[in-house]
Design a protein around this motif. Sequence first.
Motif, PDB file in Angstrom:
ATOM      1  N   ILE A 163      34.514  57.141  21.846  1.00  0.00           N
ATOM      2  CA  ILE A 163      34.898  58.685  21.695  1.00  0.00           C
ATOM      3  C   ILE A 163      33.569  59.334  21.555  1.00  0.00           C
ATOM      4  O   ILE A 163      33.310  60.350  21.968  1.00  0.00           O
ATOM      5  CB  ILE A 163      35.501  58.584  20.250  1.00  0.00           C
TER       6      ILE A 163
ATOM      7  N   ALA B 241      32.182  62.327  24.093  1.00  0.00           N
ATOM      8  CA  ALA B 241      31.446  63.490  23.655  1.00  0.00           C
ATOM      9  C   ALA B 241      30.200  63.612  24.246  1.00  0.00           C
ATOM     10  O   ALA B 241      29.683  64.948  24.584  1.00  0.00           O
ATOM     11  CB  ALA B 241      31.392  63.570  22.225  1.00  0.00           C
ATOM     12  N   LEU B 242      29.120  62.733  24.002  1.00  0.00           N
ATOM     13  CA  LEU B 242      27.946  62.813  24.596  1.00  0.00           C
ATOM     14  C   LEU B 242      27.995  62.998  25.963  1.00  0.00           C
ATOM     15  O   LEU B 242      27.005  63.590  26.486  1.00  0.00           O
ATOM     16  CB  LEU B 242      27.129  61.674  24.060  1.00  0.00           C
TER      17      LEU B 242
ATOM     18  N   ALA C 251      27.885  67.038  24.473  1.00  0.00           N
ATOM     19  CA  ALA C 251      27.765  67.489  22.981  1.00  0.00           C
ATOM     20  C   ALA C 251      26.446  66.917  22.497  1.00  0.00           C
ATOM     21  O   ALA C 251      26.118  65.733  22.871  1.00  0.00           O
ATOM     22  CB  ALA C 251      29.053  67.057  22.613  1.00  0.00           C
ATOM     23  N   SER C 252      26.006  67.729  21.469  1.00  0.00           N
ATOM     24  CA  SER C 252      24.911  67.119  20.691  1.00  0.00           C
ATOM     25  C   SER C 252      25.585  65.932  19.709  1.00  0.00           C
ATOM     26  O   SER C 252      26.749  65.907  19.515  1.00  0.00           O
ATOM     27  CB  SER C 252      24.382  68.159  19.761  1.00  0.00           C
ATOM     28  N   LYS C 253      24.759  65.190  19.143  1.00  0.00           N
ATOM     29  CA  LYS C 253      24.879  64.319  18.284  1.00  0.00           C
ATOM     30  C   LYS C 253      25.889  64.551  17.032  1.00  0.00           C
ATOM     31  O   LYS C 253      26.851  64.165  16.762  1.00  0.00           O
ATOM     32  CB  LYS C 253      23.630  63.615  17.643  1.00  0.00           C
TER      33      LYS C 253
ATOM     34  N   GLN D 143      27.473  67.524  17.177  1.00  0.00           N
ATOM     35  CA  GLN D 143      28.783  68.019  17.554  1.00  0.00           C
ATOM     36  C   GLN D 143      29.741  66.772  17.848  1.00  0.00           C
ATOM     37  O   GLN D 143      31.013  66.812  17.447  1.00  0.00           O
ATOM     38  CB  GLN D 143      28.664  68.870  18.768  1.00  0.00           C
ATOM     39  N   SER D 144      29.157  65.814  18.344  1.00  0.00           N
ATOM     40  CA  SER D 144      30.127  64.641  18.518  1.00  0.00           C
ATOM     41  C   SER D 144      30.807  63.992  17.096  1.00  0.00           C
ATOM     42  O   SER D 144      31.627  63.579  16.828  1.00  0.00           O
ATOM     43  CB  SER D 144      29.588  63.513  19.367  1.00  0.00           C
TER      44      SER D 144
ATOM     45  N   HIS E 151      32.902  66.989  15.594  1.00  0.00           N
ATOM     46  CA  HIS E 151      34.236  67.381  16.298  1.00  0.00           C
ATOM     47  C   HIS E 151      35.227  66.215  16.614  1.00  0.00           C
ATOM     48  O   HIS E 151      36.441  66.400  16.641  1.00  0.00           O
ATOM     49  CB  HIS E 151      33.907  68.115  17.482  1.00  0.00           C
ATOM     50  N   HIS E 152      34.366  65.292  16.547  1.00  0.00           N
ATOM     51  CA  HIS E 152      35.308  64.002  17.064  1.00  0.00           C
ATOM     52  C   HIS E 152      35.588  62.851  16.059  1.00  0.00           C
ATOM     53  O   HIS E 152      36.498  62.397  15.871  1.00  0.00           O
ATOM     54  CB  HIS E 152      34.955  63.572  18.411  1.00  0.00           C
TER      55      HIS E 152
ATOM     56  N   VAL F   1      20.913  66.610  25.726  1.00  0.00           N
ATOM     57  CA  VAL F   1      22.321  67.227  25.684  1.00  0.00           C
ATOM     58  C   VAL F   1      22.336  68.305  26.771  1.00  0.00           C
ATOM     59  O   VAL F   1      23.530  68.296  27.329  1.00  0.00           O
ATOM     60  CB  VAL F   1      22.244  68.270  24.361  1.00  0.00           C
TER      61      VAL F   1
ATOM     62  N   ARG G 178      22.908  66.299  30.000  1.00  0.00           N
ATOM     63  CA  ARG G 178      24.208  65.823  30.152  1.00  0.00           C
ATOM     64  C   ARG G 178      25.193  66.928  30.472  1.00  0.00           C
ATOM     65  O   ARG G 178      26.435  66.425  30.975  1.00  0.00           O
ATOM     66  CB  ARG G 178      24.604  65.057  28.793  1.00  0.00           C
TER      67      ARG G 178
ATOM     68  N   PHE H 105      39.670  62.453  24.317  1.00  0.00           N
ATOM     69  CA  PHE H 105      39.809  62.538  22.986  1.00  0.00           C
ATOM     70  C   PHE H 105      41.096  62.645  22.250  1.00  0.00           C
ATOM     71  O   PHE H 105      42.028  62.848  23.082  1.00  0.00           O
ATOM     72  CB  PHE H 105      39.012  63.935  22.618  1.00  0.00           C
TER      73      PHE H 105
ATOM     74  N   TYR I  34      36.947  71.195  25.912  1.00  0.00           N
ATOM     75  CA  TYR I  34      36.010  70.938  24.934  1.00  0.00           C
ATOM     76  C   TYR I  34      34.601  71.103  25.380  1.00  0.00           C
ATOM     77  O   TYR I  34      33.628  71.922  24.868  1.00  0.00           O
ATOM     78  CB  TYR I  34      35.896  69.472  24.470  1.00  0.00           C
TER      79      TYR I  34
ATOM     80  N   ILE J 188      31.727  74.054  24.288  1.00  0.00           N
ATOM     81  CA  ILE J 188      30.298  73.478  23.573  1.00  0.00           C
ATOM     82  C   ILE J 188      29.583  74.348  24.304  1.00  0.00           C
ATOM     83  O   ILE J 188      28.100  74.727  23.631  1.00  0.00           O
ATOM     84  CB  ILE J 188      30.205  72.218  22.835  1.00  0.00           C
TER      85      ILE J 188
END
Lengths: 447, 265
Positions: free
Chosen positions: A326, A330-331, A335-337, A339-340, A343-344, B94, B97, B110, B120, B124
């Motif tokens: 997961i 996210a990454l 997503a930033s650390k 955010q991950s 959010h998750h 970030v 990516r 997710f 998502y 973001i």
Amino acid sequence: MTDRGAPARRTQSSLFAADRRTARRNAVEARFRLYGLLAICVGLLMLAVLVVTIVTRGTGAFQQSFVTLTVELTASKLDKSGTRHLEAIKKVSTFGYAPLLAAAFETKAADLGIDTPLNPKEMADLLSKDAAATLRDHVLAHPEQIGQSVEFRFLANSRVDGYLKGRVSRDSIADDKNISAEQLDFVDALVAAGVITKTFNWDFIFGADASDQRPEAAGMGVAMLGSLAMMLVVLVLSLPIGVAASIYLEEFAPRTWWTDVIEVNISNLAAVPSIVFGILGLAVFINYMHLPMSAPLVGGLVLTLMTLPTIIISTRASLKAVPPSIRDAALGVGASKMQSVFHHVLPLAAPGILTGTIIGLAQALGETAPLLLIGMVGFIASNPPDSIAGALLSPNSAMPAQIYEWAKRADPAFYERAWGGIIILLAFLITMNTVAVILRRRFERRW
Amino acid sequence: MNDMTRLENALDVTEAKISARGVQVFYGDTQAIRDVDVEIADKTVTALIGPSGCGKSTFLRCLNRMNDTIESCRVEGTILLDGEDIYDRRVDPVQLRAKVGMVFQKPNPFPKSIYDNVAYGPRIHGLARTRAELDEIVERALRRAALWTEAKDRLSEPGTGLSGGQQQRLCIARAVATEPEVLLMDEPCSALDPIATAQVEELIDELRQNYSVVIVTHSMQQAARVSQKTAFFHLGNLVEFGETGHIFTNPEDPRTEAYITGRIG
């Protein structure tokens, strides 16, 4: 040669008969299952003994004997000046009210035609020492009723209460100066006439503690508020601090010598005896910071220290249980650390965090030892706090401390209340754990 | 001035979207990858093949700096994306990516709704200002991932409720929703059945029109089917890199030949 020998050996064994090795393995397994069953049975037996003991000893506290009496509020005794000035009425102390109660008993006995050798004062001794004060409070609240006859429900004396519940018997009162066989005869007559009745005792749950002389008036309510205030402090402090610390340690902190040391020490803290936290609280919060003695705020701070390791450990465990895929996902979408995590990971870990927190709170709710050291025992929490600040800062007790206090007192009526208090405490704990389970189920279903 | 150099760079790399030069990767003291030079062209599918533990996944994860999450991992050499060094100190992984999307070996949607899964990334990165725009992005991404017809009526259902193949296509939709320029795929079909694999392969071929795709695969047939370029890794070395057809029919290195004929692996 060997090819010929092999099939011959194989035909000897049949699938229908277990060979020796298999039989032995099955026997071992059967034995092991038996041990397991036995262990569970022993556990269940202990639980049953515990529950039965608590319930049989404690339920008595939820019932209380009351005497219904019609008291004539004689004007000549309560308001000698005849002006009905509150100040003048206040001058009459509870001693001034005692004769009214005796007179009320006398008329009651005469009305019912009960023949008793007791004098009116001895009859009035059947009432709680609380009764005169109850009467006085009522008169001060309703001065206009002076001169009238008013019906009251007074608490019966703890001996009378015990007699109705079977705790006090005619044999046991031989050495008891507080009650005589004649008084018990009189009680029998009053019970038959419906003057003394046993009803559910809300005051035990919501009322305040009472002094040594009046076990029948003692209740859990104020101590409950004390516990509530402490739990509030614990929740407000330990949840954010604990979760923030866990998230940092689990998700952000680099693996270094320092984080290892911190980790080991958090685990160690969880195993530190609670009395150590108590003496720490005494030294730091009371002696050094001069926070008020016996205040739920201090109790809450001490219990926060105690609960933090529990919350941190359970939060980290539930963060660890979130699959790394997961975080990768996210990454992977940029997503930033943070955010991950927020959010998750955190939503997925929330049920576990919640359960850990509630269980930590439940643990703190039942904790007694640290409260002994910061002075939350040994006094009578007689008045409910008047505000939230008061609830946090004015001296109070807590449920387990109150139970300990009652169990310490000499009168067996208090002993009964200690068991009753345990029932209330357990009811709270069971409710909290059930809430934890329900919340976890609900959250998990959503994900 | 700056623009000029940019332009030159851009002209320079029309061929190579990503160019890796002298890449070395270490996990602690052990070296996982040695001196890898690869040019990944735009709008092509590049397959990375090789036996297990040869470093192809490690190399793939270097391309969007996913290796940063592994503490002991150290990357040396240069990897240029459109001429910019992605390991430069000024580069925020970030941001990188968002440009270089990734699809993982195991489908990892997710535990949210299908819609939220796809939305998502755009959310973001602030790609949509209104709900309608977001809806459009989600639909486009799901169409590109060939999942729209199956998913359009159940957008609010959890993505984890889809079948394995659908989940993987959902992950692809999630990756393309942020409009990346490069799509990295780490054995995207290894957890899928043959039918789902065929769907995803078809999808990869379509994605080629918009993205450059780098795919790690254990299946040489798959590499042959979907890729135009193939890189063969062995024991942390890039053994051979070239046109897929060339590698599979006429490998230059004996190790490549041994691998594709099944003698090592």
